[in-house]
Scaffold this motif. Sequence first.
Motif, PDB file in Angstrom:
ATOM      1  N   VAL A 148       1.060  -0.886   0.044  1.00  0.00           N
ATOM      2  CA  VAL A 148       0.434   0.131  -0.239  1.00  0.00           C
ATOM      3  C   VAL A 148       0.356   1.442  -0.029  1.00  0.00           C
ATOM      4  O   VAL A 148       0.251   1.880  -0.953  1.00  0.00           O
ATOM      5  N   GLY A 149       1.633   1.362   1.075  1.00  0.00           N
ATOM      6  CA  GLY A 149       3.105   2.642   1.219  1.00  0.00           C
ATOM      7  C   GLY A 149       3.770   2.716  -0.633  1.00  0.00           C
ATOM      8  O   GLY A 149       3.628   3.975  -0.925  1.00  0.00           O
ATOM      9  N   LEU A 150       4.221   1.584  -1.129  1.00  0.00           N
ATOM     10  CA  LEU A 150       4.210   1.804  -2.308  1.00  0.00           C
ATOM     11  C   LEU A 150       3.895   2.163  -3.115  1.00  0.00           C
ATOM     12  O   LEU A 150       4.370   3.468  -3.725  1.00  0.00           O
ATOM     13  N   VAL A 151       2.464   2.046  -4.047  1.00  0.00           N
ATOM     14  CA  VAL A 151       1.781   2.795  -4.161  1.00  0.00           C
ATOM     15  C   VAL A 151       0.974   3.807  -3.840  1.00  0.00           C
ATOM     16  O   VAL A 151       0.866   4.909  -4.369  1.00  0.00           O
ATOM     17  N   GLU A 152       0.604   4.137  -2.933  1.00  0.00           N
ATOM     18  CA  GLU A 152       0.170   5.764  -2.360  1.00  0.00           C
ATOM     19  C   GLU A 152       2.413   6.713  -3.039  1.00  0.00           C
ATOM     20  O   GLU A 152       1.736   7.713  -2.797  1.00  0.00           O
ATOM     21  N   ASN A 153       2.515   6.053  -2.880  1.00  0.00           N
ATOM     22  CA  ASN A 153       3.747   7.332  -3.169  1.00  0.00           C
ATOM     23  C   ASN A 153       4.557   7.083  -4.627  1.00  0.00           C
ATOM     24  O   ASN A 153       5.436   7.428  -5.028  1.00  0.00           O
ATOM     25  N   THR A 154       3.038   6.656  -5.495  1.00  0.00           N
ATOM     26  CA  THR A 154       3.886   6.268  -7.580  1.00  0.00           C
ATOM     27  C   THR A 154       3.122   7.613  -7.596  1.00  0.00           C
ATOM     28  O   THR A 154       1.961   7.873  -7.037  1.00  0.00           O
ATOM     29  N   LYS A 155       3.828   8.311  -8.430  1.00  0.00           N
ATOM     30  CA  LYS A 155       3.689   9.865  -8.783  1.00  0.00           C
ATOM     31  C   LYS A 155       1.847   9.177  -9.970  1.00  0.00           C
ATOM     32  O   LYS A 155       2.628   8.076 -10.775  1.00  0.00           O
ATOM     33  N   GLY A 156       1.263   9.145  -9.751  1.00  0.00           N
ATOM     34  CA  GLY A 156       0.398   9.278 -11.317  1.00  0.00           C
ATOM     35  C   GLY A 156      -1.338   8.426 -10.054  1.00  0.00           C
ATOM     36  O   GLY A 156      -2.733   8.572 -11.139  1.00  0.00           O
ATOM     37  N   VAL A 157      -1.678   8.145  -9.261  1.00  0.00           N
ATOM     38  CA  VAL A 157      -1.860   7.416  -8.348  1.00  0.00           C
ATOM     39  C   VAL A 157      -3.075   8.653  -7.466  1.00  0.00           C
ATOM     40  O   VAL A 157      -2.688   9.494  -7.174  1.00  0.00           O
ATOM     41  N   LYS A 158      -4.234   8.350  -8.171  1.00  0.00           N
ATOM     42  CA  LYS A 158      -5.143   9.688  -6.998  1.00  0.00           C
ATOM     43  C   LYS A 158      -5.575   9.520  -6.274  1.00  0.00           C
ATOM     44  O   LYS A 158      -6.402   9.458  -4.877  1.00  0.00           O
ATOM     45  N   ASP A 159      -5.994   7.193  -5.973  1.00  0.00           N
ATOM     46  CA  ASP A 159      -6.669   6.910  -5.077  1.00  0.00           C
ATOM     47  C   ASP A 159      -6.441   5.785  -4.911  1.00  0.00           C
ATOM     48  O   ASP A 159      -6.076   5.517  -6.115  1.00  0.00           O
ATOM     49  N   VAL A 160      -6.827   5.004  -3.138  1.00  0.00           N
ATOM     50  CA  VAL A 160      -6.014   3.920  -3.490  1.00  0.00           C
ATOM     51  C   VAL A 160      -7.512   3.122  -2.825  1.00  0.00           C
ATOM     52  O   VAL A 160      -7.779   3.480  -1.652  1.00  0.00           O
ATOM     53  N   VAL A 161      -7.504   1.871  -3.252  1.00  0.00           N
ATOM     54  CA  VAL A 161      -9.032   1.558  -2.293  1.00  0.00           C
ATOM     55  C   VAL A 161      -7.925   0.346  -2.054  1.00  0.00           C
ATOM     56  O   VAL A 161      -6.993  -0.511  -2.841  1.00  0.00           O
ATOM     57  N   ASP A 162      -7.594  -0.242  -0.368  1.00  0.00           N
ATOM     58  CA  ASP A 162      -6.849  -1.324  -0.149  1.00  0.00           C
ATOM     59  C   ASP A 162      -8.489  -2.717  -0.133  1.00  0.00           C
ATOM     60  O   ASP A 162      -8.304  -2.583   0.759  1.00  0.00           O
ATOM     61  N   ASN A 163      -8.411  -3.379  -0.766  1.00  0.00           N
ATOM     62  CA  ASN A 163      -8.599  -4.791   0.162  1.00  0.00           C
ATOM     63  C   ASN A 163      -7.979  -5.891  -0.458  1.00  0.00           C
ATOM     64  O   ASN A 163      -8.106  -7.335  -0.284  1.00  0.00           O
ATOM     65  N   ILE A 164      -6.681  -5.842  -0.002  1.00  0.00           N
ATOM     66  CA  ILE A 164      -5.574  -6.837   0.564  1.00  0.00           C
ATOM     67  C   ILE A 164      -6.379  -7.884   1.550  1.00  0.00           C
ATOM     68  O   ILE A 164      -6.211  -6.986   2.733  1.00  0.00           O
ATOM     69  N   THR A 165      -6.429  -9.525   1.365  1.00  0.00           N
ATOM     70  CA  THR A 165      -6.744 -10.423   2.328  1.00  0.00           C
ATOM     71  C   THR A 165      -5.824 -10.446   3.081  1.00  0.00           C
ATOM     72  O   THR A 165      -4.547 -11.335   2.918  1.00  0.00           O
ATOM     73  N   VAL A 166      -5.191 -10.119   4.385  1.00  0.00           N
ATOM     74  CA  VAL A 166      -3.886 -10.565   4.861  1.00  0.00           C
ATOM     75  C   VAL A 166      -4.291 -11.999   5.825  1.00  0.00           C
ATOM     76  O   VAL A 166      -5.183 -12.226   6.405  1.00  0.00           O
ATOM     77  N   ASN A 167      -3.623 -12.909   5.800  1.00  0.00           N
ATOM     78  CA  ASN A 167      -3.443 -14.086   6.264  1.00  0.00           C
ATOM     79  C   ASN A 167      -3.570 -14.323   7.031  1.00  0.00           C
ATOM     80  O   ASN A 167      -2.631 -13.393   7.833  1.00  0.00           O
ATOM     81  N   PRO A 168      -4.012 -14.756   8.372  1.00  0.00           N
ATOM     82  CA  PRO A 168      -4.757 -14.637   9.843  1.00  0.00           C
ATOM     83  C   PRO A 168      -3.323 -15.604  10.587  1.00  0.00           C
ATOM     84  O   PRO A 168      -2.862 -16.735   9.356  1.00  0.00           O
ATOM     85  N   PRO A 169      -2.601 -15.465  11.390  1.00  0.00           N
ATOM     86  CA  PRO A 169      -1.002 -16.177  11.463  1.00  0.00           C
ATOM     87  C   PRO A 169      -1.811 -17.535  11.788  1.00  0.00           C
ATOM     88  O   PRO A 169      -2.451 -18.447  12.435  1.00  0.00           O
ATOM     89  N   SER A 170      -1.046 -18.383  11.299  1.00  0.00           N
ATOM     90  CA  SER A 170      -1.396 -20.476  10.989  1.00  0.00           C
ATOM     91  C   SER A 170       0.484 -20.933  11.290  1.00  0.00           C
ATOM     92  O   SER A 170       0.327 -21.206  10.166  1.00  0.00           O
ATOM     93  N   PRO A 171      -0.030 -21.340  12.258  1.00  0.00           N
ATOM     94  CA  PRO A 171       1.572 -22.199  12.213  1.00  0.00           C
ATOM     95  C   PRO A 171       1.162 -23.562  11.594  1.00  0.00           C
ATOM     96  O   PRO A 171       2.347 -23.993  10.945  1.00  0.00           O
ATOM     97  N   MET A 172      -0.050 -23.842  11.439  1.00  0.00           N
ATOM     98  CA  MET A 172       0.181 -25.099  10.091  1.00  0.00           C
ATOM     99  C   MET A 172       0.106 -24.973   8.681  1.00  0.00           C
ATOM    100  O   MET A 172       0.773 -25.094   8.014  1.00  0.00           O
ATOM    101  N   ASP A 173      -0.298 -23.532   8.569  1.00  0.00           N
ATOM    102  CA  ASP A 173      -0.487 -22.527   6.881  1.00  0.00           C
ATOM    103  C   ASP A 173       1.121 -22.378   6.771  1.00  0.00           C
ATOM    104  O   ASP A 173       1.482 -22.417   5.432  1.00  0.00           O
ATOM    105  N   ASP A 174       1.851 -22.322   7.879  1.00  0.00           N
ATOM    106  CA  ASP A 174       3.208 -21.754   7.761  1.00  0.00           C
ATOM    107  C   ASP A 174       4.316 -22.906   6.634  1.00  0.00           C
ATOM    108  O   ASP A 174       4.686 -22.780   6.119  1.00  0.00           O
ATOM    109  N   GLY A 175       3.725 -24.056   7.874  1.00  0.00           N
ATOM    110  CA  GLY A 175       4.038 -25.365   7.471  1.00  0.00           C
ATOM    111  C   GLY A 175       4.268 -25.769   5.946  1.00  0.00           C
ATOM    112  O   GLY A 175       5.095 -26.384   5.323  1.00  0.00           O
ATOM    113  N   ILE A 176       3.384 -25.960   5.924  1.00  0.00           N
ATOM    114  CA  ILE A 176       2.350 -25.827   4.181  1.00  0.00           C
ATOM    115  C   ILE A 176       3.119 -25.428   3.035  1.00  0.00           C
ATOM    116  O   ILE A 176       3.574 -25.376   2.782  1.00  0.00           O
ATOM    117  N   ARG A 177       3.298 -23.752   3.483  1.00  0.00           N
ATOM    118  CA  ARG A 177       3.789 -22.361   2.775  1.00  0.00           C
ATOM    119  C   ARG A 177       4.885 -22.993   2.607  1.00  0.00           C
ATOM    120  O   ARG A 177       5.565 -23.158   0.930  1.00  0.00           O
TER     121      ARG A 177
END
Length: 252
Positions: A148-177
């Motif tokens: 988000v910060g990278l996009v907000e600091n890019t010239k030409g960007v007029k507005d930013v809609v943040d719909n990013i889904t953040v994965n919840p902490p999960s040791p099981m999923d981390d192991g699978i990753r």
Amino acid sequence: MKLFSRFFFAAVLTAVLSIPAAFAQQSDTELQASVQKALNNSSFKGVRVSVQKGEATLTGSVDLYDSKSRADKKATHVKGIVGVRNQIEVAGPDVPDAQLQDKLVKAVSWDRVGYRTTPFNAISVGVQNGVVTLGGYAWGPTDAASAVGLVENTKGVKDVVDNITVNPPSPMDDGIRQATYRAVYGFAMLNKYAIDPAKPIRIQVSGGHVTLYGAVDTQADKDAAGIRAKTVSGVFSVDNELQVANQPSEKK
């Protein structure tokens, strides 16, 4: 006992009445001055402030969307301000949507390169009339905030809609990753994709369900990545969203 209560009440009343004026409610004029002081920075030189009934209205223009966002946060944190109406315009250069999107897709894909989380971020970028919509998934809040910060600091960007889904902490999923990463990138046929620091094959894991995003050269590479992901212990399902170069996206 009654006499003591009277003396105690009188003492409390005296203390309340003697509260310094500095703690009294500030006037709109004073609040406006406080907000203007908080925005005393060259990046906010084109911003104007007005305050009515404790609500600050920000107008004017800035060169970057990041400046608009930061102005909002600074005004919100001024003591006594009950709300902020951010009407600041981003007056930077007008960049064609296609050109801006290409630039941002590349920048976001390279963002956080060198960190172990890079192949586990699958963040999408859409641009319409200079408004950037970020979607997809991020391994953690730091990765999402960085994009988000990278996009907000890019010239030409007029507005930013943040719909990013953040994965919840999960040791099981981390192991699978980690196991899926080794299974996919460690396969001889797919090892060539590890050469790209931006990691074109992105691995998204949620509750044991794996989704592969990104791009590969051939249908055979796409199929191989899906098969390799399915061999990982603990994986419940694999959704192969990899796109084959020069071909439309197709689930498999």
